[in-house]
Design a protein around this motif. Structure first.
Motif, mmCIF file in Angstrom:
data_model
loop_
_atom_site.group_PDB
_atom_site.id
_atom_site.type_symbol
_atom_site.label_atom_id
_atom_site.label_comp_id
_atom_site.label_asym_id
_atom_site.label_seq_id
_atom_site.Cartn_x
_atom_site.Cartn_y
_atom_site.Cartn_z
ATOM 1 N N LEU A 52 0.826 -1.205 0.000
ATOM 2 C CA LEU A 52 0.000 0.000 0.000
ATOM 3 C C LEU A 52 0.861 1.256 0.000
ATOM 4 O O LEU A 52 0.554 2.237 -0.686
ATOM 5 N N PHE A 53 1.942 1.213 0.756
ATOM 6 C CA PHE A 53 2.854 2.360 0.826
ATOM 7 C C PHE A 53 3.463 2.652 -0.544
ATOM 8 O O PHE A 53 3.477 3.799 -1.006
ATOM 9 N N ILE A 54 3.955 1.615 -1.221
ATOM 10 C CA ILE A 54 4.595 1.809 -2.524
ATOM 11 C C ILE A 54 3.566 2.176 -3.596
ATOM 12 O O ILE A 54 3.772 3.109 -4.380
ATOM 13 N N ILE A 55 2.441 1.455 -3.625
ATOM 14 C CA ILE A 55 1.422 1.697 -4.650
ATOM 15 C C ILE A 55 0.858 3.113 -4.556
ATOM 16 O O ILE A 55 0.498 3.731 -5.566
ATOM 17 N N SER A 56 0.775 3.645 -3.340
ATOM 18 C CA SER A 56 0.194 4.981 -3.145
ATOM 19 C C SER A 56 1.190 6.106 -3.402
ATOM 20 O O SER A 56 0.859 7.278 -3.222
ATOM 21 N N SER A 57 2.398 5.764 -3.824
ATOM 22 C CA SER A 57 3.426 6.790 -4.064
ATOM 23 C C SER A 57 2.961 7.906 -4.997
ATOM 24 O O SER A 57 3.205 9.090 -4.725
ATOM 25 N N PRO A 58 2.275 7.587 -6.122
ATOM 26 C CA PRO A 58 1.824 8.668 -7.014
ATOM 27 C C PRO A 58 0.830 9.622 -6.357
ATOM 28 O O PRO A 58 0.743 10.793 -6.738
ATOM 29 N N ALA A 112 6.493 -1.906 -6.548
ATOM 30 C CA ALA A 112 5.756 -2.843 -5.701
ATOM 31 C C ALA A 112 6.036 -4.282 -6.114
ATOM 32 O O ALA A 112 6.150 -5.177 -5.257
ATOM 33 N N LEU A 113 6.145 -4.527 -7.416
ATOM 34 C CA LEU A 113 6.403 -5.876 -7.920
ATOM 35 C C LEU A 113 7.690 -6.444 -7.336
ATOM 36 O O LEU A 113 7.710 -7.568 -6.817
ATOM 37 N N PHE A 114 8.759 -5.651 -7.383
ATOM 38 C CA PHE A 114 10.059 -6.143 -6.916
ATOM 39 C C PHE A 114 10.239 -6.017 -5.408
ATOM 40 O O PHE A 114 10.988 -6.787 -4.806
ATOM 41 N N GLY A 172 17.705 -8.860 -2.594
ATOM 42 C CA GLY A 172 18.093 -9.029 -3.989
ATOM 43 C C GLY A 172 17.017 -8.571 -4.945
ATOM 44 O O GLY A 172 17.288 -7.924 -5.967
ATOM 45 N N SER A 173 15.760 -8.889 -4.614
ATOM 46 C CA SER A 173 14.635 -8.486 -5.453
ATOM 47 C C SER A 173 14.490 -6.961 -5.475
ATOM 48 O O SER A 173 14.246 -6.365 -6.527
ATOM 49 N N ILE A 174 14.661 -6.329 -4.324
ATOM 50 C CA ILE A 174 14.539 -4.868 -4.250
ATOM 51 C C ILE A 174 15.645 -4.194 -5.055
ATOM 52 O O ILE A 174 15.394 -3.231 -5.790
ATOM 53 N N ILE A 175 16.865 -4.703 -4.940
ATOM 54 C CA ILE A 175 17.979 -4.134 -5.699
ATOM 55 C C ILE A 175 17.728 -4.290 -7.198
ATOM 56 O O ILE A 175 17.984 -3.370 -7.988
ATOM 57 N N ALA A 176 17.199 -5.450 -7.603
ATOM 58 C CA ALA A 176 16.851 -5.656 -9.014
ATOM 59 C C ALA A 176 15.784 -4.656 -9.445
ATOM 60 O O ALA A 176 15.833 -4.114 -10.556
ATOM 61 N N SER A 178 13.428 6.613 -13.966
ATOM 62 C CA SER A 178 12.523 7.094 -12.920
ATOM 63 C C SER A 178 13.139 8.262 -12.158
ATOM 64 O O SER A 178 14.369 8.428 -12.126
ATOM 65 N N GLY A 179 12.279 9.034 -11.519
ATOM 66 C CA GLY A 179 12.740 10.165 -10.730
ATOM 67 C C GLY A 179 13.271 9.733 -9.373
ATOM 68 O O GLY A 179 13.184 8.567 -8.982
ATOM 69 N N ARG A 180 13.815 10.691 -8.641
ATOM 70 C CA ARG A 180 14.444 10.385 -7.358
ATOM 71 C C ARG A 180 13.444 9.974 -6.282
ATOM 72 O O ARG A 180 13.783 9.241 -5.355
ATOM 73 N N ALA A 181 12.215 10.442 -6.399
ATOM 74 C CA ALA A 181 11.227 10.186 -5.340
ATOM 75 C C ALA A 181 10.976 8.702 -5.130
ATOM 76 O O ALA A 181 10.929 8.210 -3.993
ATOM 77 N N ILE A 182 10.825 7.945 -6.223
ATOM 78 C CA ILE A 182 10.530 6.524 -6.083
ATOM 79 C C ILE A 182 11.743 5.769 -5.536
ATOM 80 O O ILE A 182 11.599 4.769 -4.829
ATOM 81 N N TYR A 183 12.957 6.274 -5.844
ATOM 82 C CA TYR A 183 14.153 5.655 -5.265
ATOM 83 C C TYR A 183 14.137 5.801 -3.743
ATOM 84 O O TYR A 183 14.541 4.887 -3.019
ATOM 85 N N GLY A 184 13.684 6.963 -3.279
ATOM 86 C CA GLY A 184 13.599 7.185 -1.842
ATOM 87 C C GLY A 184 12.593 6.262 -1.182
ATOM 88 O O GLY A 184 12.839 5.731 -0.095
ATOM 89 N N GLU A 185 11.455 6.039 -1.862
ATOM 90 C CA GLU A 185 10.419 5.158 -1.319
ATOM 91 C C GLU A 185 10.940 3.726 -1.185
ATOM 92 O O GLU A 185 10.807 3.086 -0.142
ATOM 93 N N VAL A 186 11.527 3.237 -2.291
ATOM 94 C CA VAL A 186 12.039 1.866 -2.287
ATOM 95 C C VAL A 186 13.268 1.747 -1.388
ATOM 96 O O VAL A 186 13.433 0.760 -0.673
ATOM 97 N N GLY A 187 14.118 2.774 -1.422
ATOM 98 C CA GLY A 187 15.315 2.753 -0.586
ATOM 99 C C GLY A 187 15.005 2.687 0.894
ATOM 100 O O GLY A 187 15.725 2.032 1.658
#
Length: 203
Positions: free
Chosen positions: A32-38, A53-55, A93-97, A107-116
């Motif tokens: 939910l956290f990742i999907i709601s990023s937009p 979210a997939l990875f 490993g999946s997240i890094i992929a 992609s922009g920096r914002a999604i990197y921050g979310e996943v990071g």
């Protein structure tokens, strides 16, 4: 030992705690956290959020489900601490992929921050898990609740109630002690503030 041989399965409070634990699992909350990023950040596209979210959660969840079917883990919450190490490695490993795929998508920096921030939380939990079983439910739940309430003081009472409910559910269902729950909350708060620092560096 925390997991009792005989559980009060006929107790309504116990059943409610188990249901809450299943509904508010880390994979559900993190997805939910990742999907709601937009919604929370206009610079993130829905395609980026779906790939993230997939990875970040969906692929690791499918691996966990397969492991449960094969008997590699005792349950989908992976309550046995010694069974968690390999799953943390697979998830990392999946997240890094996923980060590499997001890079290919320009992609922009914002999604990197979310996943990071999810990757950081995973690293902290995995490190603590070497010596102590901490509540991943509370680590993820606290982090996600704080993220959704960020910048909105009016939501603070709801955040406190949510964390209290999830804490009660994990203790009442005999999956964690109070100290393990508090440890999870502490990690969630720590990762939240670390993610704010990360976001400022990526801005």
């Amino acid at each position: 030992m925390l997991r009792n041989e005989t559980r009060p399965t006929n107790n309504p409070a116990f059943r409610a705690a188990v249901v809450a634990s299943h509904v508010l699992t880390p994979v559900v909350l993190a997805t939910l956290f990742i999907i709601s990023s937009p919604v929370r950040n206009a610079s993130v596209s829905w395609a980026q959020a779906l790939v993230a979210a997939l990875f970040t959660t969906i692929i690791p969840w499918c691996v966990l489900l397969y492991a449960k079917l094969r008997g590699v883990v005792s349950d989908l919450h992976v309550t046995q601490r010694q069974q968690r190490h390999w799953l943390y490695a697979v998830t990392a490993g999946s997240i890094i992929a996923g980060l590499l795929v997001l890079r290919l998508m320009d992609s922009g920096r914002a999604i990197y921050g979310e996943v990071g921030s999810i990757l950081l939380g995973l690293a902290v939990v995995a490190l603590v898990n070497i010596w102590w079983k901490v509540s991943v439910h509370l680590a993820v739940g606290t982090f996600v609740a704080l993220q959704f309430g960020s910048g909105n003081p009016g939501l603070h009472p709801l955040i406190i109630c949510f964390i209290a409910l999830l804490s009660w559910a994990r203790i009442k269902s005999n999956e964690h002690t109070a100290s393990q729950v508090c440890g999870g909350v502490f990690i969630g708060v720590l990762v939240y503030y670390a993610s704010l620092a990360m976001a400022s560096l990526l801005a």
